[in-house]
Each structure stands twice: as C-alpha cells, then as structure tokens.
Motif scaffolding. Sequence first.
Motif, PDB file in Angstrom:
ATOM      1  N   TYR A  90       1.414  -8.686   7.562  1.00 19.67           N
ATOM      2  CA  TYR A  90       1.336  -8.115   6.215  1.00 19.67           C
ATOM      3  C   TYR A  90      -0.095  -7.944   5.749  1.00 19.67           C
ATOM      4  O   TYR A  90      -0.390  -7.992   4.565  1.00 19.67           O
ATOM      5  CB  TYR A  90       2.124  -8.980   5.241  1.00 19.67           C
ATOM      6  CG  TYR A  90       3.591  -9.000   5.586  1.00 19.67           C
ATOM      7  CD1 TYR A  90       4.372  -7.870   5.412  1.00 19.67           C
ATOM      8  CD2 TYR A  90       4.181 -10.133   6.131  1.00 19.67           C
ATOM      9  CE1 TYR A  90       5.712  -7.864   5.751  1.00 19.67           C
ATOM     10  CE2 TYR A  90       5.525 -10.144   6.468  1.00 19.67           C
ATOM     11  CZ  TYR A  90       6.285  -9.011   6.276  1.00 19.67           C
ATOM     12  OH  TYR A  90       7.606  -9.004   6.610  1.00 19.67           O
ATOM     13  N   SER A  91      -1.013  -7.722   6.659  1.00 17.19           N
ATOM     14  CA  SER A  91      -2.426  -7.582   6.299  1.00 17.19           C
ATOM     15  C   SER A  91      -2.763  -6.130   5.995  1.00 17.19           C
ATOM     16  O   SER A  91      -2.059  -5.204   6.387  1.00 17.19           O
ATOM     17  CB  SER A  91      -3.304  -8.093   7.436  1.00 17.19           C
ATOM     18  OG  SER A  91      -3.054  -7.333   8.594  1.00 17.19           O
ATOM     19  N   GLY A  92      -3.858  -5.945   5.300  1.00 11.86           N
ATOM     20  CA  GLY A  92      -4.394  -4.614   5.067  1.00 11.86           C
ATOM     21  C   GLY A  92      -3.694  -3.818   3.990  1.00 11.86           C
ATOM     22  O   GLY A  92      -2.771  -4.279   3.334  1.00 11.86           O
ATOM     23  N   THR A  93      -4.178  -2.604   3.828  1.00 13.10           N
ATOM     24  CA  THR A  93      -3.659  -1.672   2.832  1.00 13.10           C
ATOM     25  C   THR A  93      -3.281  -0.378   3.531  1.00 13.10           C
ATOM     26  O   THR A  93      -4.070   0.183   4.279  1.00 13.10           O
ATOM     27  CB  THR A  93      -4.748  -1.376   1.772  1.00 13.10           C
ATOM     28  OG1 THR A  93      -5.126  -2.609   1.158  1.00 13.10           O
ATOM     29  CG2 THR A  93      -4.255  -0.403   0.721  1.00 13.10           C
ATOM     30  N   GLU A  94      -2.067   0.091   3.271  1.00 11.43           N
ATOM     31  CA  GLU A  94      -1.602   1.338   3.868  1.00 11.43           C
ATOM     32  C   GLU A  94      -2.061   2.515   3.022  1.00 11.43           C
ATOM     33  O   GLU A  94      -2.130   2.416   1.796  1.00 11.43           O
ATOM     34  CB  GLU A  94      -0.079   1.351   3.939  1.00 11.43           C
ATOM     35  CG  GLU A  94       0.494   0.301   4.843  1.00 11.43           C
ATOM     36  CD  GLU A  94       2.015   0.268   4.794  1.00 11.43           C
ATOM     37  OE1 GLU A  94       2.605   0.639   3.745  1.00 11.43           O
ATOM     38  OE2 GLU A  94       2.609  -0.127   5.795  1.00 11.43           O
ATOM     39  N   PHE A  95      -2.383   3.633   3.680  1.00 15.27           N
ATOM     40  CA  PHE A  95      -2.704   4.867   2.967  1.00 15.27           C
ATOM     41  C   PHE A  95      -2.357   6.050   3.849  1.00 15.27           C
ATOM     42  O   PHE A  95      -2.165   5.903   5.052  1.00 15.27           O
ATOM     43  CB  PHE A  95      -4.185   4.895   2.537  1.00 15.27           C
ATOM     44  CG  PHE A  95      -5.160   4.922   3.674  1.00 15.27           C
ATOM     45  CD1 PHE A  95      -5.682   6.115   4.129  1.00 15.27           C
ATOM     46  CD2 PHE A  95      -5.548   3.745   4.304  1.00 15.27           C
ATOM     47  CE1 PHE A  95      -6.587   6.141   5.180  1.00 15.27           C
ATOM     48  CE2 PHE A  95      -6.458   3.764   5.350  1.00 15.27           C
ATOM     49  CZ  PHE A  95      -6.973   4.967   5.787  1.00 15.27           C
ATOM     50  N   LYS A  96      -2.236   7.225   3.236  1.00 17.88           N
ATOM     51  CA  LYS A  96      -1.888   8.447   3.964  1.00 17.88           C
ATOM     52  C   LYS A  96      -2.969   9.494   3.773  1.00 17.88           C
ATOM     53  O   LYS A  96      -3.529   9.633   2.692  1.00 17.88           O
ATOM     54  CB  LYS A  96      -0.582   9.042   3.429  1.00 17.88           C
ATOM     55  CG  LYS A  96       0.655   8.414   3.941  1.00 17.88           C
ATOM     56  CD  LYS A  96       1.856   9.202   3.453  1.00 17.88           C
ATOM     57  CE  LYS A  96       3.117   8.649   4.047  1.00 17.88           C
ATOM     58  NZ  LYS A  96       4.291   9.445   3.651  1.00 17.88           N
ATOM     59  N   SER A 155      -9.359  -5.999   7.146  1.00 22.65           N
ATOM     60  CA  SER A 155     -10.566  -6.736   7.517  1.00 22.65           C
ATOM     61  C   SER A 155     -10.492  -7.112   8.989  1.00 22.65           C
ATOM     62  O   SER A 155      -9.397  -7.343   9.525  1.00 22.65           O
ATOM     63  CB  SER A 155     -10.688  -8.010   6.687  1.00 22.65           C
ATOM     64  OG  SER A 155     -10.922  -7.676   5.346  1.00 22.65           O
ATOM     65  N   GLU A 156     -11.639  -7.218   9.625  1.00 25.61           N
ATOM     66  CA  GLU A 156     -11.667  -7.578  11.045  1.00 25.61           C
ATOM     67  C   GLU A 156     -11.004  -8.932  11.274  1.00 25.61           C
ATOM     68  O   GLU A 156     -10.375  -9.146  12.303  1.00 25.61           O
ATOM     69  CB  GLU A 156     -13.092  -7.583  11.573  1.00 25.61           C
ATOM     70  CG  GLU A 156     -13.146  -7.813  13.066  1.00 25.61           C
ATOM     71  CD  GLU A 156     -14.552  -7.845  13.610  1.00 25.61           C
ATOM     72  OE1 GLU A 156     -14.740  -7.363  14.742  1.00 25.61           O
ATOM     73  OE2 GLU A 156     -15.450  -8.361  12.933  1.00 25.61           O
ATOM     74  N   LYS A 157     -11.097  -9.835  10.313  1.00 21.01           N
ATOM     75  CA  LYS A 157     -10.492 -11.168  10.479  1.00 21.01           C
ATOM     76  C   LYS A 157      -8.971 -11.114  10.583  1.00 21.01           C
ATOM     77  O   LYS A 157      -8.357 -12.045  11.080  1.00 21.01           O
ATOM     78  CB  LYS A 157     -10.903 -12.092   9.330  1.00 21.01           C
ATOM     79  CG  LYS A 157     -10.332 -11.698   8.005  1.00 21.01           C
ATOM     80  CD  LYS A 157     -10.764 -12.631   6.913  1.00 21.01           C
ATOM     81  CE  LYS A 157     -10.117 -12.159   5.615  1.00 21.01           C
ATOM     82  NZ  LYS A 157     -10.485 -12.906   4.482  1.00 21.01           N
ATOM     83  N   ASP A 158      -8.347 -10.002  10.124  1.00 15.25           N
ATOM     84  CA  ASP A 158      -6.896  -9.853  10.223  1.00 15.25           C
ATOM     85  C   ASP A 158      -6.458  -9.354  11.594  1.00 15.25           C
ATOM     86  O   ASP A 158      -5.272  -9.282  11.879  1.00 15.25           O
ATOM     87  CB  ASP A 158      -6.383  -8.909   9.140  1.00 15.25           C
ATOM     88  CG  ASP A 158      -6.557  -9.491   7.747  1.00 15.25           C
ATOM     89  OD1 ASP A 158      -6.436 -10.719   7.613  1.00 15.25           O
ATOM     90  OD2 ASP A 158      -6.798  -8.715   6.802  1.00 15.25           O
ATOM     91  N   ILE A 159      -7.410  -8.970  12.444  1.00 15.12           N
ATOM     92  CA  ILE A 159      -7.092  -8.545  13.807  1.00 15.12           C
ATOM     93  C   ILE A 159      -6.968  -9.792  14.664  1.00 15.12           C
ATOM     94  O   ILE A 159      -7.886 -10.606  14.730  1.00 15.12           O
ATOM     95  CB  ILE A 159      -8.156  -7.591  14.357  1.00 15.12           C
ATOM     96  CG1 ILE A 159      -8.136  -6.302  13.540  1.00 15.12           C
ATOM     97  CG2 ILE A 159      -7.901  -7.300  15.838  1.00 15.12           C
ATOM     98  CD1 ILE A 159      -9.202  -5.307  13.910  1.00 15.12           C
TER      99      ILE A 159
END
Length: 101
Positions: free
Chosen positions: A75-81, A91-95
């Motif tokens: 559930y990390s990050g922000t989705e966009f189109k 963020s790189e830490k979420d990878i």
Amino acid sequence: MGTDFRIRPLADRVVVKPVEREEKTKGGIYLPDTASKERPMEGTVLAVGEGRIDDNGKRVPMNVKPGDRVIFAKYSGTEFKIDDVEYLILSEKDILGIIQE
C-alpha cells in the motif's frame, strides 16, 4: 524511458509502472472482473530522483535505475494517471527488492 518520461521525481522518489494483472491463471482459467483486484506489488521503474540529502548535506545516490523490475510494499506510494495509463510514485525506501533476470 528514464529521461524521456514526463515526470521528474524529486529527492528519493521513484516513478513505477505497475505490472498488469493477469486476466487468466496459469491453468487457463479466466478471472471475472469481480475477482480480487488487489493492487500489484511489482512494476518497472520509469524515472528516479537524484537521491536524498543525508544529515551531513551529501546526496545519497539511488539504488534503482530506470528499467529495473522491482517489488514494492503493498500500500505504498501514490497512484496517478497520464493519458489513461496508471503509474505509481513512491519513496525508494518502499522498494523491497530488485528482480534479477
């Protein structure tokens, strides 16, 4: 795509194109639209920022680069189109890892 991508992420952020969900299982069974549409946790890195600044004022280089296939937190990050194509900025830490091929 890397430098040609229209969004330039800042600091330690990464733009990822999530993998498309399979409509058919390996056994050949087609999944209906009502089947679990969980967010994918794998994608391809399209663009990376320059890296974060540490406590000493030095830039920390990124560990990922455009073209890397990665696994990221659910559930990390922000989705966009853009132009009806879905992307994710995180963020790189979420990878969690880079998939070696």
